[in-house]
Design a protein around this motif. Sequence first.
Motif, PDB file in Angstrom:
ATOM      1  N   ALA A  56       1.618  17.606  -4.736  1.00  0.00           N
ATOM      2  CA  ALA A  56       1.155  16.586  -4.482  1.00  0.00           C
ATOM      3  C   ALA A  56       2.274  15.844  -3.993  1.00  0.00           C
ATOM      4  CB  ALA A  56       0.931  14.937  -5.845  1.00  0.00           C
ATOM      5  N   LEU A  57       1.930  15.181  -3.236  1.00  0.00           N
ATOM      6  CA  LEU A  57       2.945  14.165  -2.668  1.00  0.00           C
ATOM      7  C   LEU A  57       2.657  12.635  -2.676  1.00  0.00           C
ATOM      8  CD1 LEU A  57       5.577  13.883  -0.569  1.00  0.00           C
ATOM      9  CD2 LEU A  57       3.906  14.113   1.832  1.00  0.00           C
ATOM     10  N   ILE A  58       4.237  11.734  -2.433  1.00  0.00           N
ATOM     11  CA  ILE A  58       3.170  10.376  -3.134  1.00  0.00           C
ATOM     12  C   ILE A  58       4.192  10.154  -1.078  1.00  0.00           C
ATOM     13  CG2 ILE A  58       3.794   8.088  -4.286  1.00  0.00           C
ATOM     14  CD1 ILE A  58       3.402  10.041  -6.976  1.00  0.00           C
ATOM     15  N   ILE A  59       3.599   8.530  -1.038  1.00  0.00           N
ATOM     16  CA  ILE A  59       4.302   8.373   0.444  1.00  0.00           C
ATOM     17  C   ILE A  59       4.633   6.770  -0.392  1.00  0.00           C
ATOM     18  CG2 ILE A  59       4.357   7.791   2.523  1.00  0.00           C
ATOM     19  CD1 ILE A  59       2.674   9.596   3.648  1.00  0.00           C
ATOM     20  N   LYS A  95       1.211  -0.694  -0.063  1.00  0.00           N
ATOM     21  CA  LYS A  95      -0.150  -0.334  -0.200  1.00  0.00           C
ATOM     22  C   LYS A  95       0.615   1.482   0.490  1.00  0.00           C
ATOM     23  CE  LYS A  95      -0.292   0.051   5.195  1.00  0.00           C
ATOM     24  NZ  LYS A  95      -1.538   0.180   5.937  1.00  0.00           N
ATOM     25  N   PHE A  96       0.165   2.264  -0.580  1.00  0.00           N
ATOM     26  CA  PHE A  96       1.002   3.725  -0.553  1.00  0.00           C
ATOM     27  C   PHE A  96      -0.095   4.363  -0.318  1.00  0.00           C
ATOM     28  CE2 PHE A  96       0.490   2.557  -5.003  1.00  0.00           C
ATOM     29  CZ  PHE A  96      -0.325   3.954  -5.434  1.00  0.00           C
ATOM     30  N   ALA A  97       0.130   6.422   0.288  1.00  0.00           N
ATOM     31  CA  ALA A  97      -0.524   7.234   0.139  1.00  0.00           C
ATOM     32  C   ALA A  97      -0.085   8.149  -1.042  1.00  0.00           C
ATOM     33  CB  ALA A  97       0.296   7.363   1.882  1.00  0.00           C
ATOM     34  N   MET A  98      -1.370   8.857  -0.902  1.00  0.00           N
ATOM     35  CA  MET A  98      -1.160   9.857  -2.002  1.00  0.00           C
ATOM     36  C   MET A  98      -1.893  10.911  -0.900  1.00  0.00           C
ATOM     37  SD  MET A  98      -1.270  11.149  -4.987  1.00  0.00           S
ATOM     38  CE  MET A  98      -2.061  13.332  -5.212  1.00  0.00           C
TER      39      MET A  98
END
Length: 627
Positions: free
Chosen positions: A268-271, A215-218
Amino acid sequence: MPNRTEDNFLNRYFEKKERSLESGKYMSFFKIVTFIICLLIYISILVIETRDISETVTGILAQFQVMISVYLVVSAVKNGYIIGVSINIIQFLLVAINVFSRGNVRSAPGMILPICTIITITIIYVFSKRLNQKYEEIKEQKEELVTLYEELAVTESELFNQNKQLLEYNQDMKENEEKLNYLAFFDVLTELPNRKMIINRLDILITLSMEKMMKFAMIFIDLDNFKRINDSMGHHAGDVLLQEVALRLKAAIHPDDMLGRLGGDEFALIIQRQLEEDEILEYLENLRKEILKKFYIENTEITISASFGISVYPRDGDNSTDLLKCSDTAMYKVKEDGKNGVQFFNKEMKDRIFMRMELEKRLHASIENNELYLLYQPQYTSDTKKLRGFETLVRWNSPELGAVSPVTFIPVAEETKFINTMGRWILKTACTKFKELQDKYHFNAVLSVNISAVQIMEPSFVQMIKSVLEETGVRPYNLEIEITESIFISSMDYVIGVLNELKEIGINIALDDFGTGYSSLSYLQLLPIDTLKIDKVFIDSIVGKGIDRHIVGPIISLVHQMDISVVAEGVENSIQLEYLKEHNCDCIQGYIWGKPLNEEDLNKLLYQLTFGEAEDSILRESISEAI
């Protein structure tokens, strides 16, 4: 390109040729001398033979004669051959005359030598001629080869230059390709990845996460009230602030995460790391606090905040579009709650998205399905109760959704740009009805129509107004365009220009909902408006006990000094009415004198005012004396 060795070869070849030409001059001179010597020898032989000189001397001279004949043929070729043959024939004839006329038999062998010499030099001449022909052929071939070599040298030089140009072109194309690639995937202002690259990265992560069950976060980041900084300090200062925010965020994020700019004041930041929700919240809280620290732009201290919306893969979406939309929705929830916060996307928001999508779909079909209709709320002068005109109000009754409030569907229409289509329908429908009633009851009044900021920013807006007036036959001075203060957020100068165009046509301009937005009283001096409509919020304060109840009067007085008329909205009771009359408010609009009317009730009102007995005699006069 030809090298130095090849150049030396050509130089040596041409130097040799020049020496050959010079030596040829000397050879020509030598041939002439030889020819003279040969003649002298032949003459000597003839003299010796006629005088019976020693045979030894004769033999020696005969040998010289043959050698010289051969030499003439070899050196002079054709000319030498003719001379040699001629001399030998002459010798033969002279010897023959000597033998036969004088009977000198001893001289008879002298006749054989010229004949043999002629045969010999003929053989030599034929061979020499062939040899010379071959030599000429070789010489021509050599010249052709030299010419070809020179052409090849030139061609090679051209090819070298062309190859050099191609290399330069390839280098330029490579550099341009790198620039285009940079422009395609990076934001020029902040040098961060742009929307396209963010979406590409999301797509890659989704593919990898599907295989490894990760999983990842937007994160959707939007700066709060950035528009005010642009308007107050200029776009250059706004650009510098965006660059500073980008640098600050870039320095604060984890090296494994990806920061980009989506456009405007949106980041935007993609973790890309495996973090739990509390870890994500703590991480983003630190970023939020970093943005809250003071910025210094053009020697000015600036403080700005940001709203963060979070979507998580795969819970909130299984594609980049859904993830962006969900994080955007979560960010707007932060805006609704007061800005400067962090919010995860949740199921309630997802339901709102589905409802919004359904609303958009139904709204776009509302005109075609005849689901929209108009109401008309009358406006009267406050002192004499004369009819001023009507404000047009749009309503939507959906078979599936029921009665939908304008507060709900107007923002959706604006965001989807459907307001342009809807706005034209409202204007044309209202003008058509107004003209119909005007022709029927012969009254002169004002038709007020609300205009959205989206509509007025449309380049064809003024032309649309003109075409509707022309189609319906409504005179420009009977039409009033109502705008709200938010309309000036887009572009103050552009909007003022459009309003001036409308005023030149003869259309009235009214500023609606005054006091609820961004403007101030001094701001009104810049606007080409004819009427100011005081919002119901201020009218409601009249019946209160606080200091707010004293605000409306001074506003009316000051606006009158600007030569602007005033209409009070939402007047519902006699206390408000008497206060407004006391402070010389020009007109009122509200339930106290009239609710919004449908077409049937509007027709009844106008009929009553024209032909019937109204409660107030002034009402009967209002049609002909309306403002």
